[in-house]
Design an enzyme around this catalytic site. Structure first.
Site: not given
Length: 178
Positions: A102-104, A152
């Site tokens: 998730v995310c980076t 995201g």
């Protein structure tokens, strides 16, 4: 199902906590009857972006026995993707059936070579950072490409957990009480 939660200095704690809080509910379904997890890192403690220090359960465990490896994001991913020792350890998840970020956290999956030739997503502010690691960056909350599932921004961690519960437990999980 055995899950390895990968933590590191500079993590966004909500990336981890949102997914962790939801995915443990997989144990309510037959598919999750044997659900177990480990909190893993390359050091005995990690510190998030805001200074919260967390003690991990496993330091540098072999990742290949797990069924799912989850990599959250955070500002720490920007430098960690160049850390040869960390990336080599993460590559140990090569044969793990599911690799999720998730995310980076997707930057770390990319640095380990897992996103090569695949579509993926990340935090909207990091789309350009993800481009060198994958075939295409998709501007979407969740991207599922084979056994690789990327989410995201930080709030997607909860959605990602719900998505995976539905994938593993079926549509009956849609009414999951949170």
């Amino acid at each position: 199902m055995r899950i390895a939660f990968i933590l590191f200095d500079g993590i966004t704690f909500l990336d981890f906590a949102g997914f962790y809080d939801v995915i443990h509910r997989l144990g309510q379904f037959a598919v999750g009857k044997e659900l177990a997890w480990d909190i893993c890192a390359i050091t005995p403690t990690v510190t998030d972006e805001l200074g919260l220090t967390i003690q991990v359960g496993k330091v540098l465990p072999e990742l290949s026995p797990y069924d799912l490896v989850f990599v959250p994001g955070g500002m720490g991913t920007r430098q960690l993707r160049y850390d040869e020792a960390f990336v080599a350890w993460l590559r140990g998840a090569q044969d793990v059936p599911y690799k999720v970020s998730v995310c980076t956290g997707s930057l770390l999956l990319g640095a380990a070579g897992f996103l090569e030739g695949r579509i993926a997503t990340t935090h909207p502010a990091a789309y350009d950072l993800l481009k060198p690691y994958c075939a295409e960056v998709v501007h979407s909350r969740i991207v599922h490409d084979g056994n690789m599932i990327t989410g995201g921004g930080v709030s997607t961690s909860i959605d990602l957990g719900l998505y995976l519960i539905t994938q593993f437990a079926g549509e009956e999980a849609n009414g999951l009480p949170l």
